[in-house]
Design an enzyme around this catalytic site. Sequence first.
Site, PDB file in Angstrom:
ATOM      1  N   VAL A 145      49.715  79.710  11.500  1.00  0.00           N
ATOM      2  CA  VAL A 145      48.786  79.525  10.375  1.00  0.00           C
ATOM      3  C   VAL A 145      48.544  80.853   9.664  1.00  0.00           C
ATOM      4  O   VAL A 145      48.513  80.914   8.425  1.00  0.00           O
ATOM      5  CB  VAL A 145      47.454  78.911  10.865  1.00  0.00           C
ATOM      6  CG1 VAL A 145      46.545  78.633   9.679  1.00  0.00           C
ATOM      7  CG2 VAL A 145      47.709  77.629  11.635  1.00  0.00           C
ATOM      8  N   VAL A 205      40.844  70.342  11.081  1.00  0.00           N
ATOM      9  CA  VAL A 205      41.221  68.942  11.341  1.00  0.00           C
ATOM     10  C   VAL A 205      42.225  68.492  10.298  1.00  0.00           C
ATOM     11  O   VAL A 205      42.015  68.683   9.101  1.00  0.00           O
ATOM     12  CB  VAL A 205      39.997  67.998  11.287  1.00  0.00           C
ATOM     13  CG1 VAL A 205      40.415  66.554  11.532  1.00  0.00           C
ATOM     14  CG2 VAL A 205      38.950  68.407  12.303  1.00  0.00           C
ATOM     15  N   GLY A 216      45.149  69.508   9.320  1.00  0.00           N
ATOM     16  CA  GLY A 216      45.776  70.580   8.527  1.00  0.00           C
ATOM     17  C   GLY A 216      45.700  70.460   7.016  1.00  0.00           C
ATOM     18  O   GLY A 216      44.780  70.980   6.401  1.00  0.00           O
ATOM     19  N   ILE A 220      45.178  67.888   5.015  1.00  0.00           N
ATOM     20  CA  ILE A 220      44.343  66.854   4.373  1.00  0.00           C
ATOM     21  C   ILE A 220      42.929  67.422   4.200  1.00  0.00           C
ATOM     22  O   ILE A 220      42.316  67.812   5.193  1.00  0.00           O
ATOM     23  CB  ILE A 220      44.254  65.572   5.230  1.00  0.00           C
ATOM     24  CG1 ILE A 220      45.642  65.060   5.602  1.00  0.00           C
ATOM     25  CG2 ILE A 220      43.454  64.498   4.505  1.00  0.00           C
ATOM     26  CD1 ILE A 220      45.624  63.860   6.551  1.00  0.00           C
ATOM     27  N   GLY A 250      60.855  72.564  18.659  1.00  0.00           N
ATOM     28  CA  GLY A 250      59.643  73.347  18.372  1.00  0.00           C
ATOM     29  C   GLY A 250      58.496  72.494  17.834  1.00  0.00           C
ATOM     30  O   GLY A 250      57.473  73.026  17.413  1.00  0.00           O
ATOM     31  N   GLU A 262      54.769  71.663  22.278  1.00  0.00           N
ATOM     32  CA  GLU A 262      54.622  72.849  23.127  1.00  0.00           C
ATOM     33  C   GLU A 262      55.352  72.629  24.456  1.00  0.00           C
ATOM     34  O   GLU A 262      55.561  71.489  24.875  1.00  0.00           O
ATOM     35  CB  GLU A 262      53.135  73.053  23.454  1.00  0.00           C
ATOM     36  CG  GLU A 262      52.229  73.185  22.259  1.00  0.00           C
ATOM     37  CD  GLU A 262      52.274  74.575  21.650  1.00  0.00           C
ATOM     38  OE1 GLU A 262      52.641  75.523  22.349  1.00  0.00           O
ATOM     39  OE2 GLU A 262      51.961  74.681  20.443  1.00  0.00           O
ATOM     40  N   LYS A 295      39.419  66.889  17.390  1.00  0.00           N
ATOM     41  CA  LYS A 295      39.369  66.607  15.950  1.00  0.00           C
ATOM     42  C   LYS A 295      38.454  65.417  15.662  1.00  0.00           C
ATOM     43  O   LYS A 295      37.695  65.430  14.695  1.00  0.00           O
ATOM     44  CB  LYS A 295      40.785  66.338  15.431  1.00  0.00           C
ATOM     45  CG  LYS A 295      41.677  67.561  15.507  1.00  0.00           C
ATOM     46  CD  LYS A 295      43.124  67.183  15.251  1.00  0.00           C
ATOM     47  CE  LYS A 295      44.037  68.385  15.287  1.00  0.00           C
ATOM     48  NZ  LYS A 295      45.456  67.990  15.283  1.00  0.00           N
TER      49      LYS A 295
HETATM   50  N1  LIG Z   1      49.710  75.419  14.065  1.00  0.00           N
HETATM   51  C1  LIG Z   1      49.167  74.574  13.199  1.00  0.00           C
HETATM   52  O1  LIG Z   1      49.855  73.947  12.410  1.00  0.00           O
HETATM   53  C2  LIG Z   1      47.667  74.417  13.137  1.00  0.00           C
HETATM   54  C3  LIG Z   1      47.121  73.403  12.324  1.00  0.00           C
HETATM   55  C4  LIG Z   1      45.736  73.297  12.208  1.00  0.00           C
HETATM   56  C5  LIG Z   1      44.928  74.187  12.907  1.00  0.00           C
HETATM   57  N2  LIG Z   1      45.507  75.126  13.725  1.00  0.00           N
HETATM   58  C6  LIG Z   1      44.619  76.045  14.424  1.00  0.00           C
HETATM   59  O2  LIG Z   1      44.833  77.357  13.893  1.00  0.00           O
HETATM   60  C7  LIG Z   1      44.619  78.320  14.903  1.00  0.00           C
HETATM   61  C8  LIG Z   1      45.863  79.200  15.027  1.00  0.00           C
HETATM   62  O3  LIG Z   1      46.962  78.383  15.411  1.00  0.00           O
HETATM   63  P1  LIG Z   1      48.472  78.927  15.360  1.00  0.00           P
HETATM   64  O4  LIG Z   1      49.335  77.732  15.558  1.00  0.00           O
HETATM   65  O5  LIG Z   1      48.682  79.763  14.160  1.00  0.00           O
HETATM   66  O6  LIG Z   1      48.506  79.837  16.673  1.00  0.00           O
HETATM   67  P2  LIG Z   1      49.618  80.895  17.100  1.00  0.00           P
HETATM   68  O7  LIG Z   1      50.889  80.654  16.354  1.00  0.00           O
HETATM   69  O8  LIG Z   1      49.646  80.906  18.581  1.00  0.00           O
HETATM   70  O9  LIG Z   1      49.023  82.296  16.577  1.00  0.00           O
HETATM   71  C9  LIG Z   1      47.929  82.922  17.187  1.00  0.00           C
HETATM   72  C10 LIG Z   1      47.836  84.338  16.670  1.00  0.00           C
HETATM   73  O10 LIG Z   1      46.674  84.932  17.241  1.00  0.00           O
HETATM   74  C11 LIG Z   1      47.015  86.191  17.740  1.00  0.00           C
HETATM   75  N3  LIG Z   1      46.127  86.536  18.848  1.00  0.00           N
HETATM   76  C12 LIG Z   1      45.912  85.855  20.007  1.00  0.00           C
HETATM   77  N4  LIG Z   1      45.006  86.496  20.744  1.00  0.00           N
HETATM   78  C13 LIG Z   1      44.659  87.610  20.074  1.00  0.00           C
HETATM   79  C14 LIG Z   1      43.777  88.689  20.336  1.00  0.00           C
HETATM   80  N5  LIG Z   1      43.061  88.762  21.449  1.00  0.00           N
HETATM   81  N6  LIG Z   1      43.670  89.660  19.408  1.00  0.00           N
HETATM   82  C15 LIG Z   1      44.380  89.619  18.260  1.00  0.00           C
HETATM   83  N7  LIG Z   1      45.235  88.612  17.955  1.00  0.00           N
HETATM   84  C16 LIG Z   1      45.366  87.630  18.857  1.00  0.00           C
HETATM   85  C17 LIG Z   1      48.438  86.064  18.199  1.00  0.00           C
HETATM   86  O11 LIG Z   1      49.018  87.321  18.284  1.00  0.00           O
HETATM   87  P3  LIG Z   1      50.457  87.568  18.975  1.00  0.00           P
HETATM   88  O12 LIG Z   1      51.422  86.621  18.353  1.00  0.00           O
HETATM   89  O13 LIG Z   1      50.728  88.957  18.642  1.00  0.00           O
HETATM   90  O14 LIG Z   1      50.237  87.290  20.438  1.00  0.00           O
HETATM   91  C18 LIG Z   1      49.012  85.220  17.039  1.00  0.00           C
HETATM   92  O15 LIG Z   1      49.326  86.051  15.955  1.00  0.00           O
HETATM   93  C19 LIG Z   1      44.252  77.541  16.155  1.00  0.00           C
HETATM   94  O16 LIG Z   1      42.854  77.429  16.248  1.00  0.00           O
HETATM   95  C20 LIG Z   1      44.864  76.168  15.900  1.00  0.00           C
HETATM   96  O17 LIG Z   1      44.216  75.139  16.607  1.00  0.00           O
HETATM   97  C21 LIG Z   1      46.840  75.256  13.844  1.00  0.00           C
END
Ligand SMILES: NC(=O)c1ccc[n+]([C@@H]2O[C@H](COP(=O)([O-])OP(=O)(O)OC[C@H]3O[C@@H](n4cnc5c(N)ncnc54)[C@H](OP(=O)(O)O)[C@@H]3O)[C@@H](O)[C@H]2O)c1
Length: 434
Positions: free
Chosen positions: A14, A133, A135, A137, A188, A191, A206
């Site tokens: 994100v 919730v 993404g 929408i 991908g 998970e 959600k």
């Molecule tokens: N993925 C989706 O499509 C989606 C959709 C809706 C909502 N969300 C929500 O959006 C949020 C992020 O999701 P994501 O999929 O983008 O997660 P992600 O790909 O796992 O990215 C998490 C990021 O946070 C960083 N991080 C973790 N711990 C950290 C710390 N202690 N200090 C600094 N940086 C830290 C990670 O750094 P490193 O990579 O360097 O470890 C990474 O850059 C979550 O709450 C998720 O539920 C995601």
Amino acid sequence: MKDVHVGVIGLGNVGSGTLAILAANADQIALKLGFRLHVAAVCSRSINTKPIPGIPDGALRTHDWREVVAHPQVDIVVELVGGTTVAAEIIAGAIANGKSIVTANKELMALQGAEIWDRAIRANINLAMEASVAGGIPIHAVLREGISGDRIVALAGILNGTSNYILTEMERRGESFDKVLAEAQSLGYAEADPSADVDGYDARSKLALLSALAFGERITPSDIFVEGIRRITAQDFDYAHQLGHTIRLVCSARQTERGLILSVRPALIPQSTILAGVKGAYNAVWVKGQFGADTFYYGRGAGPNPTGVAVVSDLMRVAREIRGGSPDRVSPFAHERLGEYQPVSITLQYRPYYLRFRVDDRPGIIAELAGILASKQIGLEAVLQLPCDTKHDLPFVITVEPTSELAIREAVEKMSRLSFLKEPPLALPMEPPL
Ligand SMILES: NC(=O)c1ccc[n+]([C@@H]2O[C@H](COP(=O)([O-])OP(=O)(O)OC[C@H]3O[C@@H](n4cnc5c(N)ncnc54)[C@H](OP(=O)(O)O)[C@@H]3O)[C@@H](O)[C@H]2O)c1
């Protein structure tokens, strides 16, 4: 008007999508707002080793989120780390430093959203969480603004794209859950540990969040009944189709005379309904209001770009509120004014049910099962059996007339002890048309 400065913490899916959109759309955003959004600081643990496009020259790059929340130039902190520990500290740090917040964190907001919002209001800062919730929408805006004048009586959604992808691929190709899950993992889409998606926990957070906004009640996610999709087979889709239905992981919230009944579970839904047409990784939310009747929202539930759009749109709204000086500081969690949620047990829900059995075939099986149903006052509706090669693991289905979840559970419990069953019966509710 003075520009607004942003600090982005978390540069994964994100975060990187958000930066890319902010960079590609910078001029258009400035034209729409009347001022520019600048990224003043970015943070992730691997900031120095992972190349991330879209970071503007001159922005602070750090692996320590504290530097972002304390950055004197930053007006809005974007929390895109996820989870409930560091993310909670980031939000607390932002509030302590008087920074507004945009977050995509459903898990944290479902658990602590009401308290966080109250603290934000007391600190005179703005908070937005559209991306948390479904993404892409804009369902928060719908519930908070678009149809907030209505009284919501029911809400049903498909809120987990991974589960929906798996179910609709099983349906389309007749493949097993395990095979499609393995493919989704290699592509991908799922998970390595798929539990949060396929066991329903992600969808439960959600639903808790959406229901809190829709019904104004404080909802604890663990109070919501949850069941995942692991037991669904390709044959269940064949049987469901025979009945004019399909199977989806349905998140449901319905006001009843006794209160709100909430559940996340696989259910049969009529093929003619609009939710049945939601395929692949798409999400959808159907909302029924007392006055405005039905509305339906559909779009991508996840992914860097759709979720990034939600984050950037939140940033624009919060920036406008900061610059406009008329901040929107009323919590959307209205439970303090509307009352606490009293969990109403799912066992009180009445539905027709689909019961699928796998048996080692022998005479008298149907009579024994029917006897147990009769002992629980459950009326049998139909018996279906599609052709099968073996008699030793023979699937068939019984559908029953509307009955309580409690009666079905007691019947299933009793049936599970029958020696001819290869596994306990699978009981799925048959949802009414939406
Ligand atoms: N993925 C989706 O499509 C989606 C959709 C809706 C909502 N969300 C929500 O959006 C949020 C992020 O999701 P994501 O999929 O983008 O997660 P992600 O790909 O796992 O990215 C998490 C990021 O946070 C960083 N991080 C973790 N711990 C950290 C710390 N202690 N200090 C600094 N940086 C830290 C990670 O750094 P490193 O990579 O360097 O470890 C990474 O850059 C979550 O709450 C998720 O539920 C995601």
